[in-house]
Design a protein around this motif. Structure first.
Motif, PDB file in Angstrom:
ATOM      1  N   ASP A   2       0.842  -1.200   0.000  1.00 33.87           N
ATOM      2  CA  ASP A   2       0.000   0.000   0.000  1.00 33.87           C
ATOM      3  C   ASP A   2       0.881   1.256   0.000  1.00 33.87           C
ATOM      4  N   TYR A  16       1.964   6.013 -10.997  1.00 35.81           N
ATOM      5  CA  TYR A  16       1.379   4.807 -11.590  1.00 35.81           C
ATOM      6  C   TYR A  16       1.022   5.138 -13.023  1.00 35.81           C
ATOM      7  N   VAL A  43      -8.473   0.297 -11.317  1.00 36.41           N
ATOM      8  CA  VAL A  43      -8.332   1.666 -10.823  1.00 36.41           C
ATOM      9  C   VAL A  43      -8.249   1.668  -9.291  1.00 36.41           C
ATOM     10  N   ALA A  44      -9.018   0.813  -8.641  1.00 36.52           N
ATOM     11  CA  ALA A  44      -8.948   0.711  -7.185  1.00 36.52           C
ATOM     12  C   ALA A  44      -7.569   0.242  -6.738  1.00 36.52           C
ATOM     13  N   ARG A  48      -5.121   3.103  -6.977  1.00 38.59           N
ATOM     14  CA  ARG A  48      -5.251   4.009  -5.830  1.00 38.59           C
ATOM     15  C   ARG A  48      -4.603   3.407  -4.585  1.00 38.59           C
ATOM     16  N   ARG A  49      -4.698   2.105  -4.435  1.00 38.29           N
ATOM     17  CA  ARG A  49      -4.112   1.451  -3.263  1.00 38.29           C
ATOM     18  C   ARG A  49      -2.591   1.602  -3.225  1.00 38.29           C
ATOM     19  N   VAL A  54      -1.253   9.454 -11.039  1.00 35.02           N
ATOM     20  CA  VAL A  54      -1.629   8.342 -11.904  1.00 35.02           C
ATOM     21  C   VAL A  54      -1.811   8.864 -13.319  1.00 35.02           C
ATOM     22  N   LEU A  57     -11.430   7.755 -12.796  1.00 35.66           N
ATOM     23  CA  LEU A  57     -10.546   8.400 -11.827  1.00 35.66           C
ATOM     24  C   LEU A  57     -11.325   9.281 -10.851  1.00 35.66           C
ATOM     25  N   ALA A  96     -13.174   7.244  -8.359  1.00 37.98           N
ATOM     26  CA  ALA A  96     -12.285   6.605  -7.391  1.00 37.98           C
ATOM     27  C   ALA A  96     -11.683   7.604  -6.408  1.00 37.98           C
ATOM     28  N   PHE A 113      -9.776  10.420  -7.234  1.00 42.77           N
ATOM     29  CA  PHE A 113      -8.579  11.144  -7.651  1.00 42.77           C
ATOM     30  C   PHE A 113      -8.918  12.615  -7.889  1.00 42.77           C
ATOM     31  N   ARG A 162      -4.320  12.987  -9.392  1.00 44.07           N
ATOM     32  CA  ARG A 162      -3.506  12.970  -8.167  1.00 44.07           C
ATOM     33  C   ARG A 162      -4.276  12.265  -7.061  1.00 44.07           C
ATOM     34  N   ARG A 163      -3.594  11.417  -6.341  1.00 44.49           N
ATOM     35  CA  ARG A 163      -4.186  10.640  -5.245  1.00 44.49           C
ATOM     36  C   ARG A 163      -4.548  11.590  -4.089  1.00 44.49           C
TER      37      ARG A 163
END
Length: 240
Positions: free
Chosen positions: A87, A93, A109-110, A113-114, A122, A166, A169, A171, A239-240
């Motif tokens: 994680d 990514y 996609v999940a 994000r992990r 990403v 995205l 999720a 982002f 961006r996360r």
């Protein structure tokens, strides 16, 4: 492997990869995972830029070729929805030319994000086959042949939905860039044209006579320097 190599060596492929690196916005020393890495072109360039690059692909042959290309990099044989990474272990990514192969992109996609750290970037992308343009004297027939090309992929128009994926999720700062490749050398796409026509015949969209005539026209265009294909690729960064 030769098909993957031809894709990455086509005019415009290097520029597409460079645009994806711009969206990643990584600095030397960062860690970036390239999912669907193929034979390792992007991993090689990311490594040369001072990044810790990790390549992942579900095809063992592709990974073996990538290891030969970039022996100093780390590679894994794995699927995009089950990465052998910790994680929040990656600063970036990247997955280009992957989503047209996925029946359900949400788990991929999940998983992206992990593995991305908070604040990491990403970049997803690929060709949307519904946007391809090929010039022809019979554009209606050409459109049907391109439907044959679409039938060869699980999700041929997936790229247009990546922005939604995205955002859904979680982002942030999601940006869409269109990279357009113009091909006037018939030889560069001759194999893909033949495969598209064959698929259209197999799906009973056109007859073999239609396919033969269309391929002959495209070959003639190539001989007369009248061949034209326009291939847009969507890149979506966040961006996360």
């Amino acid at each position: 492997m030769s098909f993957l190599e031809r894709i990455e060596e086509r005019p415009g492929a290097a520029e597409l990869r460079a645009e994806s690196y711009r969206l990643l916005d990584l600095t030397s020393g960062g860690t970036c995972v390239d999912v669907g890495c193929g034979t390792g072109n992007a991993v090689a360039e990311l490594s040369a830029a001072g990044l810790k690059a990790i390549g992942v692909d579900a095809d063992p042959e592709a990974v073996e070729a990538a290891r030969v290309r970039v022996p100093e990099a780390m590679f894994h044989v794995a699927h995009s929805d089950d990465l052998p990474l910790e994680d929040a272990s990656a600063d970036g990514y990247r997955a280009v030319r992957l989503f047209h192969l996925l029946e359900d992109p949400v788990p991929t996609v999940a998983e992206a994000r992990r593995v991305i750290r908070p604040g990491g970037h990403v970049v997803l992308g690929g060709q949307d086959y519904g946007f391809l343009l090929i010039d022809s004297a019979d554009q209606d027939l050409t459109d049907v042949v391109l439907l044959g090309l679409e039938s060869r992929s699980v999700a041929p128009r997936a790229a247009r939905s990546v922005r939604d994926l995205l955002l859904d999720a979680g982002f942030r700062d999601v940006e869409v860039v269109v990279h357009t490749e113009v091909v006037t050398d018939h030889g560069l796409l001759a194999g893909q044209l033949a495969a598209a026509a064959a698929a259209a015949v197999e799906k009973a969209l056109i007859t073999q006579q239609d396919a033969d005539g269309w391929l002959a026209e495209q070959a003639d265009r190539g001989r007369r320097d009248r061949f034209l294909a326009v291939l847009p690729t969507l890149l979506v960064g966040g961006r996360r």
